[in-house]
Motif scaffolding. Structure first.
Motif, PDB file in Angstrom:
ATOM      1  N   ARG A 109       0.838  -1.192   0.000  1.00 50.45           N
ATOM      2  CA  ARG A 109       0.000   0.000   0.000  1.00 50.45           C
ATOM      3  C   ARG A 109       0.879   1.252   0.000  1.00 50.45           C
ATOM      4  NH1 ARG A 109      -5.269  -1.855  -0.945  1.00 50.45           N
ATOM      5  NH2 ARG A 109      -5.774  -3.528   0.501  1.00 50.45           N
ATOM      6  N   LYS A 110       0.383   2.300  -0.664  1.00 55.78           N
ATOM      7  CA  LYS A 110       1.076   3.580  -0.594  1.00 55.78           C
ATOM      8  C   LYS A 110       0.999   4.091   0.843  1.00 55.78           C
ATOM      9  CE  LYS A 110       2.292   4.288  -4.880  1.00 55.78           C
ATOM     10  NZ  LYS A 110       3.717   4.350  -5.251  1.00 55.78           N
ATOM     11  N   GLY A 111       2.114   4.616   1.335  1.00 61.00           N
ATOM     12  CA  GLY A 111       2.095   5.038   2.716  1.00 61.00           C
ATOM     13  C   GLY A 111       3.012   6.185   3.042  1.00 61.00           C
ATOM     14  N   HIS A 112       2.963   6.568   4.302  1.00 58.74           N
ATOM     15  CA  HIS A 112       3.758   7.668   4.851  1.00 58.74           C
ATOM     16  C   HIS A 112       4.337   7.194   6.172  1.00 58.74           C
ATOM     17  CE1 HIS A 112       4.466  11.333   7.198  1.00 58.74           C
ATOM     18  NE2 HIS A 112       4.559  11.985   6.055  1.00 58.74           N
ATOM     19  N   GLY A 120      10.701  -1.820  13.788  1.00 58.62           N
ATOM     20  CA  GLY A 120       9.607  -1.169  14.491  1.00 58.62           C
ATOM     21  C   GLY A 120      10.066  -0.197  15.550  1.00 58.62           C
ATOM     22  N   SER A 121      11.182  -0.482  16.201  1.00 59.94           N
ATOM     23  CA  SER A 121      11.685   0.388  17.269  1.00 59.94           C
ATOM     24  C   SER A 121      12.105   1.759  16.751  1.00 59.94           C
ATOM     25  CB  SER A 121      12.870  -0.273  17.974  1.00 59.94           C
ATOM     26  OG  SER A 121      13.929  -0.504  17.058  1.00 59.94           O
ATOM     27  N   GLN A 122      12.330   1.878  15.431  1.00 60.80           N
ATOM     28  CA  GLN A 122      12.738   3.148  14.837  1.00 60.80           C
ATOM     29  C   GLN A 122      11.544   3.961  14.303  1.00 60.80           C
ATOM     30  OE1 GLN A 122      15.831   4.054  15.065  1.00 60.80           O
ATOM     31  NE2 GLN A 122      16.602   2.103  15.830  1.00 60.80           N
ATOM     32  N   LEU A 123      10.341   3.388  14.416  1.00 60.11           N
ATOM     33  CA  LEU A 123       9.149   4.018  13.854  1.00 60.11           C
ATOM     34  C   LEU A 123       8.250   4.601  14.933  1.00 60.11           C
ATOM     35  CD1 LEU A 123       8.065   1.374  11.203  1.00 60.11           C
ATOM     36  CD2 LEU A 123       8.738   3.717  10.712  1.00 60.11           C
ATOM     37  N   LYS A 124       7.825   5.834  14.732  1.00 59.73           N
ATOM     38  CA  LYS A 124       6.838   6.440  15.614  1.00 59.73           C
ATOM     39  C   LYS A 124       5.439   6.072  15.138  1.00 59.73           C
ATOM     40  CE  LYS A 124       5.756  10.824  17.880  1.00 59.73           C
ATOM     41  NZ  LYS A 124       6.277  10.375  19.189  1.00 59.73           N
ATOM     42  N   SER A 125       5.236   6.112  13.822  1.00 61.83           N
ATOM     43  CA  SER A 125       3.948   5.761  13.236  1.00 61.83           C
ATOM     44  C   SER A 125       4.093   5.600  11.732  1.00 61.83           C
ATOM     45  CB  SER A 125       2.897   6.844  13.537  1.00 61.83           C
ATOM     46  OG  SER A 125       3.253   8.070  12.911  1.00 61.83           O
ATOM     47  N   PHE A 126       3.064   5.038  11.120  1.00 62.22           N
ATOM     48  CA  PHE A 126       2.994   5.017   9.651  1.00 62.22           C
ATOM     49  C   PHE A 126       1.536   5.027   9.232  1.00 62.22           C
ATOM     50  CE2 PHE A 126       3.228   0.556  10.921  1.00 62.22           C
ATOM     51  CZ  PHE A 126       2.255  -0.062  10.154  1.00 62.22           C
ATOM     52  N   LYS A 127       1.280   5.569   8.045  1.00 56.96           N
ATOM     53  CA  LYS A 127      -0.064   5.622   7.497  1.00 56.96           C
ATOM     54  C   LYS A 127      -0.100   4.797   6.221  1.00 56.96           C
ATOM     55  CE  LYS A 127      -1.258  10.169   9.370  1.00 56.96           C
ATOM     56  NZ  LYS A 127      -1.671  11.556   9.054  1.00 56.96           N
ATOM     57  N   SER A 128      -1.168   4.036   6.060  1.00 59.28           N
ATOM     58  CA  SER A 128      -1.313   3.162   4.898  1.00 59.28           C
ATOM     59  C   SER A 128      -2.634   3.454   4.209  1.00 59.28           C
ATOM     60  CB  SER A 128      -1.272   1.702   5.358  1.00 59.28           C
ATOM     61  OG  SER A 128      -1.483   0.822   4.279  1.00 59.28           O
ATOM     62  N   GLY A 169      -5.446   2.125   2.297  1.00 65.40           N
ATOM     63  CA  GLY A 169      -6.101   0.874   1.937  1.00 65.40           C
ATOM     64  C   GLY A 169      -7.388   1.074   1.174  1.00 65.40           C
ATOM     65  N   ASP A 170      -8.146  -0.010   1.025  1.00 66.36           N
ATOM     66  CA  ASP A 170      -9.390   0.029   0.259  1.00 66.36           C
ATOM     67  C   ASP A 170     -10.441   0.928   0.913  1.00 66.36           C
ATOM     68  OD1 ASP A 170      -8.288  -1.755  -1.543  1.00 66.36           O
ATOM     69  OD2 ASP A 170      -9.057  -3.516  -0.482  1.00 66.36           O
ATOM     70  N   LEU A 171     -10.373   1.066   2.242  1.00 66.31           N
ATOM     71  CA  LEU A 171     -11.375   1.847   2.969  1.00 66.31           C
ATOM     72  C   LEU A 171     -10.848   3.215   3.387  1.00 66.31           C
ATOM     73  CD1 LEU A 171     -12.872  -0.990   5.215  1.00 66.31           C
ATOM     74  CD2 LEU A 171     -13.729  -0.137   3.026  1.00 66.31           C
ATOM     75  N   GLY A 172      -9.725   3.621   2.805  1.00 69.64           N
ATOM     76  CA  GLY A 172      -9.165   4.919   3.134  1.00 69.64           C
ATOM     77  C   GLY A 172      -7.826   4.803   3.850  1.00 69.64           C
ATOM     78  N   THR A 173      -7.379   5.904   4.416  1.00 70.69           N
ATOM     79  CA  THR A 173      -6.084   5.949   5.086  1.00 70.69           C
ATOM     80  C   THR A 173      -6.215   5.551   6.549  1.00 70.69           C
ATOM     81  OG1 THR A 173      -5.324   7.727   3.641  1.00 70.69           O
ATOM     82  CG2 THR A 173      -4.118   7.400   5.688  1.00 70.69           C
ATOM     83  N   VAL A 174      -5.352   4.637   6.978  1.00 73.29           N
ATOM     84  CA  VAL A 174      -5.333   4.189   8.370  1.00 73.29           C
ATOM     85  C   VAL A 174      -3.978   4.524   8.974  1.00 73.29           C
ATOM     86  CG1 VAL A 174      -5.535   2.223   9.936  1.00 73.29           C
ATOM     87  CG2 VAL A 174      -6.915   2.292   7.845  1.00 73.29           C
ATOM     88  N   GLU A 175      -3.995   5.097  10.172  1.00 70.08           N
ATOM     89  CA  GLU A 175      -2.753   5.395  10.874  1.00 70.08           C
ATOM     90  C   GLU A 175      -2.459   4.307  11.894  1.00 70.08           C
ATOM     91  OE1 GLU A 175      -0.557   8.909  13.491  1.00 70.08           O
ATOM     92  OE2 GLU A 175      -2.736   8.976  13.196  1.00 70.08           O
ATOM     93  N   TYR A 176      -1.208   3.866  11.937  1.00 72.39           N
ATOM     94  CA  TYR A 176      -0.753   2.875  12.896  1.00 72.39           C
ATOM     95  C   TYR A 176       0.311   3.524  13.779  1.00 72.39           C
ATOM     96  CZ  TYR A 176      -2.998  -0.376   9.655  1.00 72.39           C
ATOM     97  OH  TYR A 176      -3.901  -1.023   8.849  1.00 72.39           O
ATOM     98  N   ILE A 177       0.158   3.400  15.100  1.00 69.36           N
ATOM     99  CA  ILE A 177       1.102   4.035  16.008  1.00 69.36           C
ATOM    100  C   ILE A 177       1.886   2.990  16.799  1.00 69.36           C
ATOM    101  CG2 ILE A 177      -0.237   6.154  16.220  1.00 69.36           C
ATOM    102  CD1 ILE A 177      -1.352   5.110  18.856  1.00 69.36           C
ATOM    103  N   ASN A 178       3.105   3.371  17.167  1.00 73.59           N
ATOM    104  CA  ASN A 178       3.963   2.514  17.975  1.00 73.59           C
ATOM    105  C   ASN A 178       3.417   2.484  19.400  1.00 73.59           C
ATOM    106  OD1 ASN A 178       6.083   1.331  19.472  1.00 73.59           O
ATOM    107  ND2 ASN A 178       7.585   2.033  17.967  1.00 73.59           N
TER     108      ASN A 178
END
Length: 248
Positions: free
Chosen positions: A66-69, A117-125, A127-136
């Motif tokens: 998925r395209k992400g940030h 994962g330890s180097q990531l604060k968050s990422f956004k993906s 998907g089919d239902l829109g953008t979802v943010e995932y946080i550490n």
């Protein structure tokens, strides 16, 4: 796309973000082939994802690219002395088992790099239902008990997240009878947490679990649930309740 990933991966070779146009073709080739990147020199990137021989099942929250940030824990230097903690417009997927965010550097070559994962604060993906943010989750747990990433379902004074984890079944093969499973089986499961400035509270999708945590707005919350005949087993409806609470 590849140009963006090359620019990012240059960090692991000691190059500042955005500087690949200033290095030799030999250096670029070294970066794209992963030479010299077998250890995470910058503490961010590895050459390839962790291999799991003898392990089968589900490893990803979403196995599709998925395209992400991406937002890193710490900013990294760019050309001109500026710093940035964000990487945008990349193809990603998160491996729950290995706690690694995979980046697709080159589709044709199946060239995949990872950020731990330890180097990531968050990422956004996207998907089919829109953008979802995932946080550490570790970044929101003062007790240091949580790890991995959770999808943000509602945010504010109370933040509701769906935390993903792996359920592992060990091999049970019996050579004498030729029965059982030879591989380790991995399945993805989830828990729910309410995050506050003071910590994280594990919750279940039930009225008994949620309402006590919203007691400071008891009248409004109870009226909201009654008027909508809210189904507490439906995470979408519960997320809407949390968002309503945050708006009051």
């Amino acid at each position: 796309m590849l140009g963006k990933i090359l620019c990012i991966i240059g960090l692991s070779a000691g190059l500042p973000l955005g500087c690949l146009a200033q290095v030799s073709e030999a250096t670029k080739q070294s970066i794209v082939t992963g030479k010299g990147l077998n250890v995470p020199r910058s503490g961010v990137f590895w050459t390839t994802p962790t291999e799991n021989s003898g392990v089968v099942g589900d490893f990803y929250i979403d196995s599709l690219w998925r395209k992400g940030h991406v937002k890193l824990m710490k900013p990294v230097a760019q050309v001109g002395g500026l710093e940035s903690d964000s990487i945008a417009g990349i193809d990603i997927r998160y491996n729950v088992l290995n706690d690694e965010l995979e980046l697709l550097a080159d589709v044709a070559k199946k060239d995949i790099r990872v950020i731990r994962g330890s180097q990531l604060k968050s990422f956004k993906s996207n998907g089919d239902l829109g953008t979802v943010e995932y946080i550490n989750l570790a970044d929101h747990d003062p007790k240091g008990e949580l790890k991995g990433f959770g999808a943000v379902l509602a945010s504010g004074k109370l933040t509701l997240v769906k935390a993903f984890k792996t359920k592992i079944t060990k091999p049970n093969y019996n050579p004498g009878f030729g029965t059982g499973e030879k591989n380790t089986i991995v399945r993805i499961s989830s828990d729910y947490y309410l995050l506050t400035p003071s910590g994280a509270e594990k919750v279940s999708l039930s009225k008994k679990s949620f309402l006590p945590l919203m007691s400071d707005k008891k009248v409004a919350v109870e009226q909201y649930t009654k008027e909508r005949n809210l189904d507490f087993k439906d995470e979408t409806q519960v997320a809407a309740l949390v968002q309503f609470y945050n708006s009051k």
